[in-house]
Design a protein around this motif. Structure first.
Motif, PDB file in Angstrom:
ATOM      1  N   SER A 190       5.520 -49.641  -4.578  1.00  0.00           N
ATOM      2  CA  SER A 190       4.421 -48.893  -5.234  1.00  0.00           C
ATOM      3  C   SER A 190       3.473 -48.297  -3.959  1.00  0.00           C
ATOM      4  N   LEU A 191       2.783 -47.173  -4.405  1.00  0.00           N
ATOM      5  CA  LEU A 191       1.655 -46.564  -3.588  1.00  0.00           C
ATOM      6  C   LEU A 191       0.662 -47.291  -3.694  1.00  0.00           C
ATOM      7  N   PRO A 192      -0.384 -47.046  -2.752  1.00  0.00           N
ATOM      8  CA  PRO A 192      -1.548 -47.749  -2.901  1.00  0.00           C
ATOM      9  C   PRO A 192      -2.105 -47.521  -4.424  1.00  0.00           C
ATOM     10  N   PRO A 193      -2.833 -48.580  -4.526  1.00  0.00           N
ATOM     11  CA  PRO A 193      -3.563 -48.708  -6.001  1.00  0.00           C
ATOM     12  C   PRO A 193      -4.913 -47.544  -5.946  1.00  0.00           C
ATOM     13  N   GLY A 194      -4.733 -47.145  -7.245  1.00  0.00           N
ATOM     14  CA  GLY A 194      -6.124 -46.098  -7.445  1.00  0.00           C
ATOM     15  C   GLY A 194      -5.698 -44.605  -6.793  1.00  0.00           C
ATOM     16  N   LEU A 195      -4.506 -44.600  -6.144  1.00  0.00           N
ATOM     17  CA  LEU A 195      -4.225 -43.284  -5.603  1.00  0.00           C
ATOM     18  C   LEU A 195      -2.852 -42.630  -5.941  1.00  0.00           C
ATOM     19  N   PRO A 196      -2.689 -42.203  -7.199  1.00  0.00           N
ATOM     20  CA  PRO A 196      -1.372 -41.856  -7.614  1.00  0.00           C
ATOM     21  C   PRO A 196      -1.266 -40.515  -7.040  1.00  0.00           C
ATOM     22  N   ALA A 197      -0.154 -40.218  -6.926  1.00  0.00           N
ATOM     23  CA  ALA A 197       0.394 -39.114  -6.316  1.00  0.00           C
ATOM     24  C   ALA A 197       0.224 -37.777  -7.288  1.00  0.00           C
ATOM     25  N   SER A 198       0.400 -36.593  -6.945  1.00  0.00           N
ATOM     26  CA  SER A 198       0.244 -35.294  -7.820  1.00  0.00           C
ATOM     27  C   SER A 198       1.632 -35.299  -8.495  1.00  0.00           C
ATOM     28  N   GLY A 199       1.490 -34.956  -9.844  1.00  0.00           N
ATOM     29  CA  GLY A 199       2.765 -34.791 -10.745  1.00  0.00           C
ATOM     30  C   GLY A 199       3.388 -33.565 -10.498  1.00  0.00           C
ATOM     31  N   LEU A 200       2.961 -32.712  -9.961  1.00  0.00           N
ATOM     32  CA  LEU A 200       3.400 -31.365  -9.474  1.00  0.00           C
ATOM     33  C   LEU A 200       4.479 -31.165  -8.602  1.00  0.00           C
ATOM     34  N   HIS A 201       4.604 -32.128  -7.917  1.00  0.00           N
ATOM     35  CA  HIS A 201       5.990 -31.961  -7.020  1.00  0.00           C
ATOM     36  C   HIS A 201       6.289 -33.150  -6.426  1.00  0.00           C
ATOM     37  N   ARG A 202       7.505 -33.168  -5.839  1.00  0.00           N
ATOM     38  CA  ARG A 202       8.011 -34.401  -5.061  1.00  0.00           C
ATOM     39  C   ARG A 202       7.208 -34.627  -3.648  1.00  0.00           C
ATOM     40  N   ALA A 203       6.986 -35.862  -3.342  1.00  0.00           N
ATOM     41  CA  ALA A 203       6.433 -36.346  -2.038  1.00  0.00           C
ATOM     42  C   ALA A 203       7.736 -36.929  -1.253  1.00  0.00           C
ATOM     43  N   THR A 241       8.794 -37.261 -12.230  1.00  0.00           N
ATOM     44  CA  THR A 241       9.537 -37.537 -13.542  1.00  0.00           C
ATOM     45  C   THR A 241       9.697 -38.984 -13.745  1.00  0.00           C
ATOM     46  N   VAL A 242       9.721 -39.639 -12.471  1.00  0.00           N
ATOM     47  CA  VAL A 242      10.066 -41.228 -12.878  1.00  0.00           C
ATOM     48  C   VAL A 242       8.408 -41.995 -12.802  1.00  0.00           C
ATOM     49  N   SER A 243       7.811 -41.749 -11.765  1.00  0.00           N
ATOM     50  CA  SER A 243       6.547 -42.304 -11.614  1.00  0.00           C
ATOM     51  C   SER A 243       5.585 -41.586 -10.541  1.00  0.00           C
ATOM     52  N   THR A 244       4.371 -41.497 -10.867  1.00  0.00           N
ATOM     53  CA  THR A 244       3.483 -41.015  -9.584  1.00  0.00           C
ATOM     54  C   THR A 244       2.658 -42.146  -8.865  1.00  0.00           C
ATOM     55  N   GLY A 245       3.068 -43.436  -9.271  1.00  0.00           N
ATOM     56  CA  GLY A 245       2.516 -44.493  -8.654  1.00  0.00           C
ATOM     57  C   GLY A 245       3.406 -45.361  -7.780  1.00  0.00           C
ATOM     58  N   ARG A 246       4.703 -44.795  -7.241  1.00  0.00           N
ATOM     59  CA  ARG A 246       5.619 -45.447  -6.338  1.00  0.00           C
ATOM     60  C   ARG A 246       6.638 -44.580  -5.948  1.00  0.00           C
ATOM     61  N   ILE A 247       7.248 -44.913  -4.868  1.00  0.00           N
ATOM     62  CA  ILE A 247       8.159 -44.210  -4.371  1.00  0.00           C
ATOM     63  C   ILE A 247       9.595 -44.666  -5.043  1.00  0.00           C
ATOM     64  N   ALA A 248      10.364 -43.834  -5.586  1.00  0.00           N
ATOM     65  CA  ALA A 248      11.160 -43.934  -6.668  1.00  0.00           C
ATOM     66  C   ALA A 248      12.576 -44.219  -5.918  1.00  0.00           C
ATOM     67  N   ARG A 249      12.841 -43.538  -4.748  1.00  0.00           N
ATOM     68  CA  ARG A 249      14.235 -43.779  -4.299  1.00  0.00           C
ATOM     69  C   ARG A 249      13.971 -43.679  -2.612  1.00  0.00           C
ATOM     70  N   LEU A 250      14.815 -44.779  -2.144  1.00  0.00           N
ATOM     71  CA  LEU A 250      15.258 -44.632  -0.170  1.00  0.00           C
ATOM     72  C   LEU A 250      16.324 -43.916  -0.378  1.00  0.00           C
ATOM     73  N   GLN A 251      16.703 -42.678   0.116  1.00  0.00           N
ATOM     74  CA  GLN A 251      18.009 -42.231   0.156  1.00  0.00           C
ATOM     75  C   GLN A 251      18.348 -42.072   1.588  1.00  0.00           C
ATOM     76  N   TYR A 252      19.894 -42.084   1.853  1.00  0.00           N
ATOM     77  CA  TYR A 252      20.424 -41.731   3.068  1.00  0.00           C
ATOM     78  C   TYR A 252      21.549 -40.699   2.887  1.00  0.00           C
ATOM     79  N   PRO A 253      21.820 -39.882   3.884  1.00  0.00           N
ATOM     80  CA  PRO A 253      22.830 -38.750   3.713  1.00  0.00           C
ATOM     81  C   PRO A 253      24.294 -39.470   3.830  1.00  0.00           C
ATOM     82  N   VAL A 254      25.075 -38.721   3.067  1.00  0.00           N
ATOM     83  CA  VAL A 254      26.611 -38.995   3.204  1.00  0.00           C
ATOM     84  C   VAL A 254      27.468 -37.679   3.146  1.00  0.00           C
ATOM     85  N   SER A 255      28.653 -37.668   3.494  1.00  0.00           N
ATOM     86  CA  SER A 255      29.517 -36.708   3.141  1.00  0.00           C
ATOM     87  C   SER A 255      30.790 -36.941   2.491  1.00  0.00           C
TER      88      SER A 255
END
Length: 339
Positions: free
Chosen positions: A251-264, A288-302
């Motif tokens: 979750s992101l800090p309470p009461g401070l949702p992210a903008s829904g216009l772009h990914r952070a 598209t998933v949520s503006t109140g939380r980080i939805a993915r922790l991703q790592y690069p692969v090949s």
């Protein structure tokens, strides 16, 4: 015990001291000027036995001073064997009932200012150095020591700003602007001070809470500057949660949702004390998933090592590609924009 309050009908300001004590809390000591280029009450010298105070206005211990023409002050001859450091001061004298510009001699160091709220109160406007055996001050031996005072911050209505005031501050709907004399330039926006919260870690689109173990360090720190939020999250588990098949979310800090216009996008780093090395990647907030939380922790692969191999990003799980458990440290750091 005595109490005094004023000005009221039947309880007026009747003494200089009462006036001084009231006004000096509202108006600071100093020369009335908008910036350092102002010549108001500036002291100059030209190698003669006098120094010159330019016209200007000031406030000294709550009392107004207005000099409408240049004033020359005599330099006291230095009969000593070393250079002497003097002051030109503005002196408010309640016994004499006036404020005047005066030349005040010192010694090998500048003289001590007299500041008696009921008597004489001095503020410096220049420092002058007089050579041994001399009675003149050169231009190079004058140092500007003026305290400058100007207007407080000015409230404003959007769309109805007054003309820009040099070095003025304007407050409008929680925003602070600086005046350069030609326009009002944005300086800062009200935000949220350095604060902390307890992040909520989930999987399954926020439906299942991850238990990292009793006493785990689960710490979020953030600060908002206008529409931008700086955020750091640190996790140090004391247990080993189940091997969920859905991506880790937080979750992101309470009461401070992210903008829904772009990914952070944030960065993350996992250091393992369990012999699994370390890994890093990006943490993404998907509107598209949520503006109140980080939805993915991703790592690069090949998909291979050839030049034609294509890069890809995989989602971090609680137990894959590394088993996050006691002794590990996971840090997420970055910023995002508010709606």
């Amino acid at each position: 015990m005595a109490e005094f309050s004023a000005p009221f009908t039947g309880s007026p300001i009747t003494t200089q001291l009462q006036w001084s004590r009231m006004i000096r809390r509202a108006i600071l000591d100093g020369v009335h000027a908008d910036d350092s280029s102002s010549t108001a009450l500036k002291v100059t010298a030209s190698g003669t036995t006098t120094v010159t105070v330019a016209p200007g206005r000031a406030t000294v211990n709550g009392f107004h001073y207005d000099l409408d023409a240049a004033k020359n002050l005599d330099v006291v001859a230095n009969a000593g064997g070393a250079a002497r450091i003097d002051y030109v001061v503005l002196r408010a004298d309640q016994a004499a009932k006036k404020v005047t510009a005066e030349y005040k001699t010192g010694g090998t160091t500048a003289p001590t200012l007299t500041q008696d709220e009921e008597g004489v109160w001095e503020i410096p406007i220049a420092q002058c150095t007089v050579g041994a055996g001399s009675s003149v001050v050169t231009a190079a031996n004058v140092v500007d020591k003026r305290y400058l005072v100007s207007r407080p911050a000015i409230p404003s209505i959007p769309g109805a700003r007054r003309p820009s005031i040099k070095n003025g501050l304007l407050v409008e709907d929680g925003k602070l602007f600086y005046g350069d004399g030609a326009q009002w330039r944005w300086l800062a926006t009200a935000g949220v001070d350095d604060s902390t919260y307890t992040p909520v870690w989930t999987v399954n689109n926020g439906g299942t809470t991850i238990n990292w173990g009793s006493g785990s360090l689960n710490y979020g720190r953030y600060q908002a500057f206008g529409k931008r939020v700086d955020l750091t999250i640190q996790l140090q588990p004391t247990g080993n949660p189940p091997a969920y098949t859905d991506p880790i979310e937080v979750s992101l800090p309470p009461g401070l949702p992210a903008s829904g216009l772009h990914r952070a996008v944030f960065t993350w780093l996992l250091g393992s004390e369990n012999g699994e090395g370390s890994a890093g990647g990006v943490a993404v907030m998907y509107p598209t998933v949520s503006t109140g939380r980080i939805a993915r922790l991703q790592y690069p692969v090949s998909n291979g090592s050839a030049s034609t191999s294509k890069p890809d990003m995989h989602n971090m799980l609680t137990n894959f590609p590394m088993n996050i458990r006691t002794g590990d440290v996971l840090t997420i750091d970055g910023s995002y924009w508010l709606a």
